[in-house]
Every structure is written in structure tokens, then in C-alpha cells.
Design a protein around this motif. Sequence first.
Motif, PDB file in Angstrom:
ATOM      1  N   UNK A   1       0.840  -1.202   0.000  1.00 44.96           N
ATOM      2  CA  UNK A   1       0.000   0.000   0.000  1.00 44.96           C
ATOM      3  C   UNK A   1       0.875   1.252   0.000  1.00 44.96           C
ATOM      4  N   UNK A   2       1.937   1.231   0.779  1.00 44.61           N
ATOM      5  CA  UNK A   2       2.853   2.378   0.826  1.00 44.61           C
ATOM      6  C   UNK A   2       3.447   2.645  -0.554  1.00 44.61           C
ATOM      7  N   UNK A   3       3.867   1.578  -1.234  1.00 42.51           N
ATOM      8  CA  UNK A   3       4.472   1.720  -2.567  1.00 42.51           C
ATOM      9  C   UNK A   3       3.455   2.221  -3.586  1.00 42.51           C
ATOM     10  N   UNK A   4       2.260   1.670  -3.540  1.00 42.96           N
ATOM     11  CA  UNK A   4       1.238   1.991  -4.545  1.00 42.96           C
ATOM     12  C   UNK A   4       0.644   3.370  -4.324  1.00 42.96           C
ATOM     13  N   UNK A   5       0.369   3.733  -3.079  1.00 46.86           N
ATOM     14  CA  UNK A   5      -0.370   4.960  -2.792  1.00 46.86           C
ATOM     15  C   UNK A   5       0.514   6.167  -2.462  1.00 46.86           C
ATOM     16  N   UNK A   6       1.813   6.005  -2.526  1.00 46.89           N
ATOM     17  CA  UNK A   6       2.673   7.162  -2.264  1.00 46.89           C
ATOM     18  C   UNK A   6       2.352   8.240  -3.293  1.00 46.89           C
ATOM     19  N   UNK A   7       2.068   9.463  -2.852  1.00 47.60           N
ATOM     20  CA  UNK A   7       1.523  10.488  -3.758  1.00 47.60           C
ATOM     21  C   UNK A   7       2.457  10.957  -4.865  1.00 47.60           C
ATOM     22  N   UNK A   8       3.724  11.149  -4.552  1.00 47.05           N
ATOM     23  CA  UNK A   8       4.659  11.684  -5.548  1.00 47.05           C
ATOM     24  C   UNK A   8       5.738  10.644  -5.812  1.00 47.05           C
ATOM     25  N   UNK A   9       5.516   9.841  -6.845  1.00 47.02           N
ATOM     26  CA  UNK A   9       6.433   8.736  -7.124  1.00 47.02           C
ATOM     27  C   UNK A   9       7.839   9.226  -7.487  1.00 47.02           C
ATOM     28  N   UNK A  10       7.929  10.422  -8.091  1.00 53.18           N
ATOM     29  CA  UNK A  10       9.244  10.934  -8.488  1.00 53.18           C
ATOM     30  C   UNK A  10      10.105  11.267  -7.280  1.00 53.18           C
ATOM     31  N   UNK A  11       9.463  11.602  -6.160  1.00 55.73           N
ATOM     32  CA  UNK A  11      10.198  11.924  -4.939  1.00 55.73           C
ATOM     33  C   UNK A  11      10.058  10.812  -3.896  1.00 55.73           C
ATOM     34  N   UNK A  12       9.904   9.591  -4.377  1.00 55.85           N
ATOM     35  CA  UNK A  12       9.732   8.456  -3.466  1.00 55.85           C
ATOM     36  C   UNK A  12      10.986   8.283  -2.606  1.00 55.85           C
ATOM     37  N   UNK A  13      10.818   7.995  -1.297  1.00 54.26           N
ATOM     38  CA  UNK A  13      11.978   7.855  -0.404  1.00 54.26           C
ATOM     39  C   UNK A  13      12.964   6.814  -0.917  1.00 54.26           C
ATOM     40  N   UNK A  14      14.180   7.246  -1.107  1.00 53.55           N
ATOM     41  CA  UNK A  14      15.194   6.365  -1.690  1.00 53.55           C
ATOM     42  C   UNK A  14      15.450   5.136  -0.812  1.00 53.55           C
ATOM     43  N   UNK A  15      15.509   5.327   0.516  1.00 57.04           N
ATOM     44  CA  UNK A  15      15.820   4.224   1.404  1.00 57.04           C
ATOM     45  C   UNK A  15      14.750   3.141   1.362  1.00 57.04           C
ATOM     46  N   UNK A  16      13.479   3.552   1.304  1.00 58.07           N
ATOM     47  CA  UNK A  16      12.390   2.577   1.222  1.00 58.07           C
ATOM     48  C   UNK A  16      12.472   1.801  -0.092  1.00 58.07           C
ATOM     49  N   UNK A  17      12.748   2.523  -1.169  1.00 59.04           N
ATOM     50  CA  UNK A  17      12.869   1.860  -2.471  1.00 59.04           C
ATOM     51  C   UNK A  17      14.013   0.838  -2.456  1.00 59.04           C
ATOM     52  N   UNK A  18      15.154   1.250  -1.917  1.00 60.01           N
ATOM     53  CA  UNK A  18      16.333   0.366  -1.889  1.00 60.01           C
ATOM     54  C   UNK A  18      16.057  -0.870  -1.048  1.00 60.01           C
ATOM     55  N   UNK A  19      15.485  -0.684   0.147  1.00 61.04           N
ATOM     56  CA  UNK A  19      15.229  -1.812   1.039  1.00 61.04           C
ATOM     57  C   UNK A  19      14.151  -2.743   0.481  1.00 61.04           C
ATOM     58  N   UNK A  20      13.132  -2.170  -0.152  1.00 60.43           N
ATOM     59  CA  UNK A  20      12.083  -2.995  -0.756  1.00 60.43           C
ATOM     60  C   UNK A  20      12.659  -3.811  -1.914  1.00 60.43           C
ATOM     61  N   UNK A  21      13.524  -3.183  -2.684  1.00 59.14           N
ATOM     62  CA  UNK A  21      14.180  -3.877  -3.791  1.00 59.14           C
ATOM     63  C   UNK A  21      15.079  -5.001  -3.262  1.00 59.14           C
ATOM     64  N   UNK A  22      15.795  -4.736  -2.171  1.00 56.94           N
ATOM     65  CA  UNK A  22      16.637  -5.764  -1.551  1.00 56.94           C
ATOM     66  C   UNK A  22      15.791  -6.933  -1.060  1.00 56.94           C
ATOM     67  N   UNK A  23      14.620  -6.618  -0.522  1.00 55.97           N
ATOM     68  CA  UNK A  23      13.723  -7.663  -0.016  1.00 55.97           C
ATOM     69  C   UNK A  23      13.284  -8.582  -1.150  1.00 55.97           C
ATOM     70  N   UNK A  24      12.904  -7.997  -2.273  1.00 53.75           N
ATOM     71  CA  UNK A  24      12.489  -8.795  -3.427  1.00 53.75           C
ATOM     72  C   UNK A  24      13.655  -9.644  -3.935  1.00 53.75           C
ATOM     73  N   UNK A  25      14.830  -9.041  -3.993  1.00 58.52           N
ATOM     74  CA  UNK A  25      16.017  -9.771  -4.465  1.00 58.52           C
ATOM     75  C   UNK A  25      16.362 -10.917  -3.513  1.00 58.52           C
ATOM     76  N   UNK A  26      16.271 -10.651  -2.213  1.00 57.53           N
ATOM     77  CA  UNK A  26      16.558 -11.682  -1.215  1.00 57.53           C
ATOM     78  C   UNK A  26      15.536 -12.810  -1.308  1.00 57.53           C
ATOM     79  N   UNK A  27      14.267 -12.441  -1.471  1.00 56.87           N
ATOM     80  CA  UNK A  27      13.215 -13.453  -1.591  1.00 56.87           C
ATOM     81  C   UNK A  27      13.425 -14.309  -2.836  1.00 56.87           C
ATOM     82  N   UNK A  28      13.851 -13.679  -3.925  1.00 58.63           N
ATOM     83  CA  UNK A  28      14.110 -14.420  -5.163  1.00 58.63           C
ATOM     84  C   UNK A  28      15.249 -15.410  -4.979  1.00 58.63           C
ATOM     85  N   UNK A  29      16.315 -14.972  -4.329  1.00 55.17           N
ATOM     86  CA  UNK A  29      17.458 -15.864  -4.078  1.00 55.17           C
ATOM     87  C   UNK A  29      17.071 -17.027  -3.175  1.00 55.17           C
ATOM     88  N   UNK A  30      16.260 -16.729  -2.149  1.00 53.23           N
ATOM     89  CA  UNK A  30      15.807 -17.782  -1.252  1.00 53.23           C
ATOM     90  C   UNK A  30      14.899 -18.773  -1.970  1.00 53.23           C
TER      91      UNK A  30
END
Length: 288
Positions: free
Chosen positions: A60-89
Motif C-alpha cells: 500500500x505504501x508503494x502503490x499509494x505514495x503520492x509523488x512517485x518521483x520523490x519516493x523515499x530512496x531508502x524505502x525503495x532500496x530496502x524494498x528492492x533488496x527484499x524482493x532480491x533476497x526473496x528471489x534468491x531464497x
Amino acid sequence: MLFFKKQKPGIVNVKMIITEEKILSNIDKVQKLINPNSKKQIVQLEEDAYFKDLIDSIKVYLVEYPNKKNFPEMVYVEAHKLVEYATNQFEENTKQIEVLIRQRENNINAANELKMVLEAVENKEKDWKNKVRGLEELFSEDIIEALTIIGKTKNKIPENYDDAVKLVNARINNLETNLHIEIDMERIEDRSKALSYIGIEIAEALRGIPTPVSREAEKEAKVNDIVEEQSIIEEEQKQYMEETRFEVKPSLWERIKQSKIVQAIKRLTKIRIVLDVPALPEGTQKNE
């Protein structure tokens, strides 16, 4: 449902900061739940509402964030790491499943072989001893000893005969049912479902967010732009000097001052360009 408060430029939105920290915390909790070395792991996806709630909050946070161009970099990086980690697992789980399947097949083959040797021993076939010796690398010493007791038994049945038969049959049953392997496979498959759930929900939500440019990258890009602009200016100045390095007549000078190259230099450098009018030729005779 998450609510994002609109803020004025220069004003820190405390609510947004708290929400961002909460999402980062939820991402960390999810990663711990899918970590195979963690004490607390997800057991069954269908029955784990806590896990689903964590994933839903991130999505919900990813989808409903109002300004995607200014999306928090840390959240994006950690969410991306989570997906990558899940894929490896997930890939590791697939390898483990393949190993367990081969082990299950080997166990079934071993059970069939043990059955045939048990039958040969009970029937006192001529080569039953050789067949028992052929199992020494596959089975433990207690099974080999039990088969030997059964094979040597003739008219008088010893007290340990029944125990030997029960031991061999129990080993055959264990190999056929593969109970421990089935339990391990079920546990891994449940983890794989959770991992694929992350891929479906989080990875899809990330697609709608442009990759944030880090501050360091922005600084580097600005420096590169400045260097590039400076190079252009220097090149145009060099070209200008080459084109104007000759004796200029007064009648041509005004046109040179109004030329495009001079105007470009004024615009790019934003400084006043002072042009010195060259001295007129000696004498009063008009130029022809």
C-alpha cells in the motif's frame, strides 16, 4: 490504509517520517521471517495473517505514495533488496526440493532392494549371504546383523528372530513412506509460497516507481554538466579567436559584435564582453 499529508516546501512532515520508518521496520520483519537461519519463521502462508499484513502495508505504501518521483530512496532500496533476497531464497528452496526428491527416489529404490534381500534371506536362497553383503554400503550394521540372524535361523527360532524381522520391516516402511522427507518438503514449499507472494505483491508495486537517483549521483551529474558546459564555452571561445584573428575594418566591426558567436558567449558566461575597437589604418585615404 495509509494517509500521506501534503506538506509545504521546506516544512518537515513528521507523519511521513514516522510512516517511512514504520515501513522500513516492516520490511526488516518480513526479511527475518523468510530468513532460513531465523528462529521465528513463517510456517503456513494461508494461516499467517501477520505476514500478510506486513506485506500489505508495504504494498500500500508503494502503490499509494503520492509523488512517485520523490519516493523515499531508502524505502525503495530496502524494498528492492527484499524482493532480491526473496528471489534468491526461492531459488535455494528449489534446489533443496530437487535434492529431497532425489533422496526420496533413492529411499524407495533402497526399500525395494531391502525387500528382495529379506525375501531371499527368509527363503534361504543359496546366495543370500552375498546379497546381504551387497547391502553393507547402503544400510547400517544393525540391519545387516538382523538379516544375518534371519538367514541363519533354521528349525529352532532364536529369541531375537522376531526382533530382527520387525527391525528390517520397520526400515523398509520408513524408506517407503519417507516421512521426514515429506515433512521437510512441505515446510520448504510453504516458505516458497511466502517468497513468491513477496514477488507478486512487492515486485509488482515497485514497477510503478521510478528508480530514485541518489544524492551522490545527482552531485556527480551536476559536476559533469558544469564541466561539459565549460568545455563548450572554451571551444566556442577558441573558435571565435580563430575566426576573428585578422585586421578588422571599421565597417565590419559592428557586424562582428552582433555575431551569433559573441552573443552565445555573452549568454553562456553571463559576463560583459568588452571588445576593443582596433586602430584605423594610418592616413586619411579612404579604403577601396
